[in-house]
Design a protein around this motif. Structure first.
Motif, short mmCIF file in Angstrom:
data_model
loop_
_atom_site.label_atom_id
_atom_site.label_comp_id
_atom_site.label_asym_id
_atom_site.label_seq_id
_atom_site.Cartn_x
_atom_site.Cartn_y
_atom_site.Cartn_z
N GLN A 159 38.42 8.56 8.29
CA GLN A 159 38.69 9.97 7.95
C GLN A 159 39.76 10.65 8.80
OE1 GLN A 159 35.30 12.78 6.95
NE2 GLN A 159 36.05 13.69 8.83
N ASP A 238 37.76 9.64 13.92
CA ASP A 238 36.49 9.97 13.25
C ASP A 238 36.38 9.02 12.06
OD1 ASP A 238 34.25 10.88 12.04
OD2 ASP A 238 34.94 12.95 11.74
N GLU A 283 34.18 8.86 16.67
CA GLU A 283 33.13 9.69 16.08
C GLU A 283 32.54 8.95 14.88
OE1 GLU A 283 34.42 13.70 15.41
OE2 GLU A 283 33.13 13.95 13.67
N ASP A 284 31.23 9.01 14.74
CA ASP A 284 30.55 8.34 13.63
C ASP A 284 31.14 6.96 13.31
OD1 ASP A 284 28.78 10.45 13.44
OD2 ASP A 284 29.63 11.32 11.63
N ASP A 310 28.28 12.83 14.80
CA ASP A 310 28.47 14.03 13.96
C ASP A 310 27.39 14.01 12.88
OD1 ASP A 310 29.27 15.99 12.18
OD2 ASP A 310 31.15 15.01 11.60
N LEU A 333 29.01 16.09 18.22
CA LEU A 333 29.85 17.05 17.53
C LEU A 333 29.00 18.28 17.22
CD1 LEU A 333 32.87 16.67 16.75
CD2 LEU A 333 32.11 16.87 14.39
N LYS A 335 28.70 21.71 15.13
CA LYS A 335 29.19 22.51 14.00
C LYS A 335 28.13 23.56 13.68
CE LYS A 335 31.74 18.80 11.58
NZ LYS A 335 31.50 17.65 10.67
N LYS A 386 37.63 20.45 18.32
CA LYS A 386 38.21 19.66 17.22
C LYS A 386 38.33 20.55 16.00
CE LYS A 386 37.16 15.62 14.33
NZ LYS A 386 36.10 15.23 13.39
ZN ZN Z 1 32.97 13.87 11.62
#
Ligand code: ZN
Ligand code: PGA
Length: 426
Positions: A159, A238, A283-284, A310, A333, A335, A386
């Motif tokens: 991603q 990521d 990430e992930d 995440d 992460l 959010k 981020k």
């Molecule tokens: Zn992510």
């Protein structure tokens, strides 16, 4: 005291409807909060309530969430002390009554939660970061250079290919290194005839034959901009592997290269990339249900690489605690809309830090002009931020807000840059 609360539909960076809430105090002071929206959402996130009526905004309207603010939340919170953020958030959690905020919608609750914080800060005459916490640490940005996955119609499977300006001694220097590398990458793509504009988060549209090519592009761009890869600037990925995982067969799939991997094979591929490229953060790298895969990756890379969960943790304190007990990552992460209130987000950051792990405050792929997260990152001394790439104003608004916060902090502002990793990488 809160005198009124309202909500209405505004539009995010993808042009989709989202919730904006406004809290008005008895003295006339106001605060607003605008809710972002993910595309590669984790299955354990709090629920984003959408109307799903195809006749209305292609099913994406948020009128029910708005009605929940106007009819239910407003009644409950009217007359309450706006400085009691934890109490306000707790009241909304109880009013909702579900574990994933599916009755009122996390987007309804978060809009009000953010708006209340903004109103309270304004009433105190303080900037948001000062009201939210005592932090003074300017974050080290992770900045996307090419986008992929759900943000670019799967032109790459991985991603985000991101840059971290590890050589920067100030936030201003991060901005300079990033500017230079981002545009150098664009120049390279133009020269090759593979410049096709930008993806959802402002990183270049990925026109590549393999998922490894963007790694080469990043190294080339860092060099072309006059920096040394591995020293001045490094790579962060990521993988968003939950989107690549087929639960049934238990395999990971790269559509671009028509390749299929077992958990062990996928872990080996990631390990190989980390050996051959200056990667500092992942990430992930594994799916949110593949705890074994995470264990495997952590055993191999946990002392060398920042491993961020995440989709694995979805800013959920219970999931973060489980991760800490299992010892399968070293960063989380963060959010806001994965969990749905400001209070729970601050708790998630605290839980992460108390374990000696690193929080990375993050935007969503569907963003707005709201700069709450820049303030949150500084207030909580998160150390990293981020926000997507270095273009498009919904992204730049966040980077720019840190510049303003630095000015507001004056002498107090701290920047430790890549030293932040010393906490987790001995
Ligand atoms: Zn992510
Ligand atoms: P999302 O992507 O906002 O689409 O979930 C961001 C991320 O995966 O970090």
């Amino acid at each position: 005291k809160i005198s009124s609360i309202s909500a209405y539909q505004v539009f995010d960076s993808r042009g989709n409807p989202t919730v904006e809430a406004e809290v008005v105090l008895e003295n006339g002071v106001r605060g607003r909060g605008t809710v972002p929206s993910g595309a590669s959402t984790g299955q354990f996130e709090a629920l984003e309530l959408r109307d799903r009526d195809v006749q209305c905004f292609r099913g994406k309207s948020v009128l029910r969430a708005i009605a929940n603010v106007q009819d239910i939340i407003r009644r409950e919170l009217r007359g309450r002390d706006v400085f009691d953020q934890a109490g306000l958030d707790q009241a909304m959690i109880e009013l909702d009554g579900t574990p994933n905020k599916s009755r009122l919608g996390a987007n309804a609750i978060l809009g009000v939660s953010m708006a209340a914080t903004a109103a309270a800060a304004s009433a105190r005459g303080e900037p948001l970061f000062a009201y939210l916490g005592t932090g003074d640490l300017l974050p080290l940005p992770e900045i996307q250079i090419t986008g992929g996955g759900a943000h670019a119609n799967w032109r790459t499977d991985v991603q985000d290919y991101l840059l971290i300006a590890t050589g920067a001694r100030s936030y201003a220097e991060v901005m300079e290194i990033t500017h230079n590398v981002y545009h150098a990458a664009g120049d390279i793509l133009k020269r090759r005839g593979s410049y096709f504009g930008v993806a959802d988060e402002g990183g270049y549209w990925p026109e590549f034959k393999t998922n490894e090519e963007p790694l080469q592009l990043l190294v080339e761009a860092i060099k072309a901009a006059g920096y040394e890869p591995g020293r001045d600037a490094v790579i962060s990925l990521d993988v968003a592997a939950s989107d690549l995982f087929d639960e049934e067969s238990g395999t990971y799939q790269f559509g671009l290269e028509q390749r299929r991997f077992s958990t062990a094979e996928f872990a080996a591929l990631i390990e190989d990339w980390c050996a051959r490229y200056p990667i500092i953060s992942l990430e992930d790298p594994m799916a949110d249900t593949d705890w074994e895969g995470w264990q495997m990756v952590f055993q191999k890379l946990g002392r060398k690489i920042q491993l961020i969960g995440d989709d694995l943790f979805t800013t959920n304190i219970h999931r973060i605690r489980t991760g800490i007990e299992k010892g399968i990552a070293n960063a989380v992460l963060i959010k806001l809309n994965q969990i749905g209130t400001v209070t729970e987000t601050l708790e998630a950051i605290r839980t992460t830090q108390q374990a000696g792990w690193l929080p990375v405050v993050s935007a969503r792929s569907g963003e707005t002009e709201d700069t709450f997260i820049s303030h949150l990152a500084v207030a909580a001394n998160a150390g990293q931020l981020k926000v997507g790439s270095f273009s498009r104003s919904e992204r730049m608004a966040k980077w720019n807000e840190v510049i303003r916060i630095e000015r507001a902090l004056g002498e107090r502002a701290r920047f430790v840059g890549s030293q932040i990793f010393e906490t987790i990488l001995p």
